[in-house]
Write a protein that holds these residues in place. Structure first.
Motif, PDB file in Angstrom:
ATOM      1  N   TYR A 277      56.025  27.185  35.720  1.00 36.83           N
ATOM      2  CA  TYR A 277      54.683  27.304  36.273  1.00 36.83           C
ATOM      3  C   TYR A 277      54.545  28.405  37.316  1.00 36.83           C
ATOM      4  O   TYR A 277      53.476  28.592  37.861  1.00 36.83           O
ATOM      5  CB  TYR A 277      54.198  25.966  36.854  1.00 36.83           C
ATOM      6  CG  TYR A 277      55.087  25.340  37.881  1.00 36.83           C
ATOM      7  CD1 TYR A 277      54.961  25.682  39.213  1.00 36.83           C
ATOM      8  CD2 TYR A 277      56.026  24.396  37.525  1.00 36.83           C
ATOM      9  CE1 TYR A 277      55.763  25.098  40.158  1.00 36.83           C
ATOM     10  CE2 TYR A 277      56.833  23.803  38.458  1.00 36.83           C
ATOM     11  CZ  TYR A 277      56.705  24.156  39.781  1.00 36.83           C
ATOM     12  OH  TYR A 277      57.498  23.563  40.722  1.00 36.83           O
ATOM     13  N   ILE A 278      55.604  29.149  37.610  1.00 38.33           N
ATOM     14  CA  ILE A 278      55.482  30.310  38.478  1.00 38.33           C
ATOM     15  C   ILE A 278      55.413  31.529  37.567  1.00 38.33           C
ATOM     16  O   ILE A 278      56.345  31.836  36.845  1.00 38.33           O
ATOM     17  CB  ILE A 278      56.664  30.420  39.446  1.00 38.33           C
ATOM     18  CG1 ILE A 278      56.672  29.210  40.371  1.00 38.33           C
ATOM     19  CG2 ILE A 278      56.606  31.718  40.221  1.00 38.33           C
ATOM     20  CD1 ILE A 278      57.794  29.203  41.352  1.00 38.33           C
ATOM     21  N   VAL A 279      54.269  32.206  37.605  1.00 39.16           N
ATOM     22  CA  VAL A 279      54.027  33.326  36.707  1.00 39.16           C
ATOM     23  C   VAL A 279      53.863  34.592  37.550  1.00 39.16           C
ATOM     24  O   VAL A 279      53.089  34.622  38.501  1.00 39.16           O
ATOM     25  CB  VAL A 279      52.770  33.079  35.841  1.00 39.16           C
ATOM     26  CG1 VAL A 279      52.534  34.246  34.898  1.00 39.16           C
ATOM     27  CG2 VAL A 279      52.904  31.784  35.078  1.00 39.16           C
ATOM     28  N   SER A 280      54.603  35.633  37.166  1.00 37.41           N
ATOM     29  CA  SER A 280      54.485  36.899  37.885  1.00 37.41           C
ATOM     30  C   SER A 280      53.332  37.712  37.309  1.00 37.41           C
ATOM     31  O   SER A 280      52.741  37.349  36.290  1.00 37.41           O
ATOM     32  CB  SER A 280      55.793  37.693  37.782  1.00 37.41           C
ATOM     33  OG  SER A 280      55.982  38.118  36.451  1.00 37.41           O
ATOM     34  N   THR A 281      53.040  38.814  37.961  1.00 32.30           N
ATOM     35  CA  THR A 281      51.944  39.660  37.476  1.00 32.30           C
ATOM     36  C   THR A 281      52.290  40.323  36.156  1.00 32.30           C
ATOM     37  O   THR A 281      51.396  40.704  35.402  1.00 32.30           O
ATOM     38  CB  THR A 281      51.623  40.754  38.513  1.00 32.30           C
ATOM     39  OG1 THR A 281      52.809  41.488  38.772  1.00 32.30           O
ATOM     40  CG2 THR A 281      51.100  40.136  39.802  1.00 32.30           C
ATOM     41  N   SER A 282      53.588  40.458  35.847  1.00 28.21           N
ATOM     42  CA  SER A 282      53.974  41.060  34.569  1.00 28.21           C
ATOM     43  C   SER A 282      53.890  40.052  33.429  1.00 28.21           C
ATOM     44  O   SER A 282      54.069  40.417  32.270  1.00 28.21           O
ATOM     45  CB  SER A 282      55.394  41.625  34.660  1.00 28.21           C
ATOM     46  OG  SER A 282      56.317  40.571  34.866  1.00 28.21           O
ATOM     47  N   GLY A 283      53.667  38.783  33.751  1.00 22.15           N
ATOM     48  CA  GLY A 283      53.532  37.776  32.718  1.00 22.15           C
ATOM     49  C   GLY A 283      54.783  36.942  32.542  1.00 22.15           C
ATOM     50  O   GLY A 283      54.820  36.021  31.748  1.00 22.15           O
TER      51      GLY A 283
END
Length: 179
Positions: free
Chosen positions: A62-68
């Motif tokens: 559930y932790i999503v970075s800006t790169s996906g």
């Protein structure tokens, strides 16, 4: 782009139309389209699936970075610890190699100094003196080269002080008589 109007800068770019190129068109979704869930629901028959075991079940990411890229916090912590162990190991190896390098330099310099002054660095005594023979007395001995033999004393006493050099050569190497 708003209200079906293109951007004013894009209006200035000339476009060419080619009959051989067909641009893709957006697909139209049906009115009853629903997105698929990210995990499968439990079995309605009550049979536990292999993925229902909590130890083998993947953790929700559930932790999503800006790169996906998505990850679970435990995975992030584990990767950080692994990175820290790797950096620590590399630092220890680098320090060990540096110590070995410095030790090799010290040994090389010591070998060079010993080559120049043997015995100087091998003991704490910093004064190099020749060793005296075992049976020597307290008074310093005369060097053998400084002593005159009895034969030399006898020849120097016999030779007059006013003798010419030719006679001295004849005495040393023998006379050369002409025949």
């Amino acid at each position: 782009m708003y209200n079906n109007r293109p951007h004013h800068l894009l209006e200035q770019v000339p476009l060419t139309v080619s009959p051989f190129v067909s641009l893709p068109t957006a697909t139209t979704l049906s009115y009853n389209y629903k997105t698929m869930p990210s995990t499968l629901p439990p079995s309605s028959l009550g049979i536990p699936a292999a993925s229902d075991d909590p130890s083998t079940q993947p953790k929700p990411k559930y932790i999503v970075s800006t790169s996906g890229h998505a990850a679970h916090p435990d995975d992030i912590v584990a990767s950080c610890r692994a990175l820290q162990e790797h950096v620590t190991k590399m630092q220890e190896e680098a320090e060990r190699e540096l110590r070995e390098f410095e030790e090799r330099i010290r040994e090389r310099e010591l070998a060079e100094k010993r080559r120049v002054a043997p015995g100087w660095l091998d003991s704490e005594a910093r004064m190099l003196e020749p060793e005296r023979p075992a049976g020597s007395s307290v008074e310093p001995q005369q060097n053998l080269m400084d002593k005159e033999s009895e034969e030399q004393k006898a020849t120097t006493a016999v030779i007059p002080a006013t003798a010419d050099e030719g006679e001295e050569l004849d005495r040393a190497f023998g006379g050369m008589a002409l025949k």
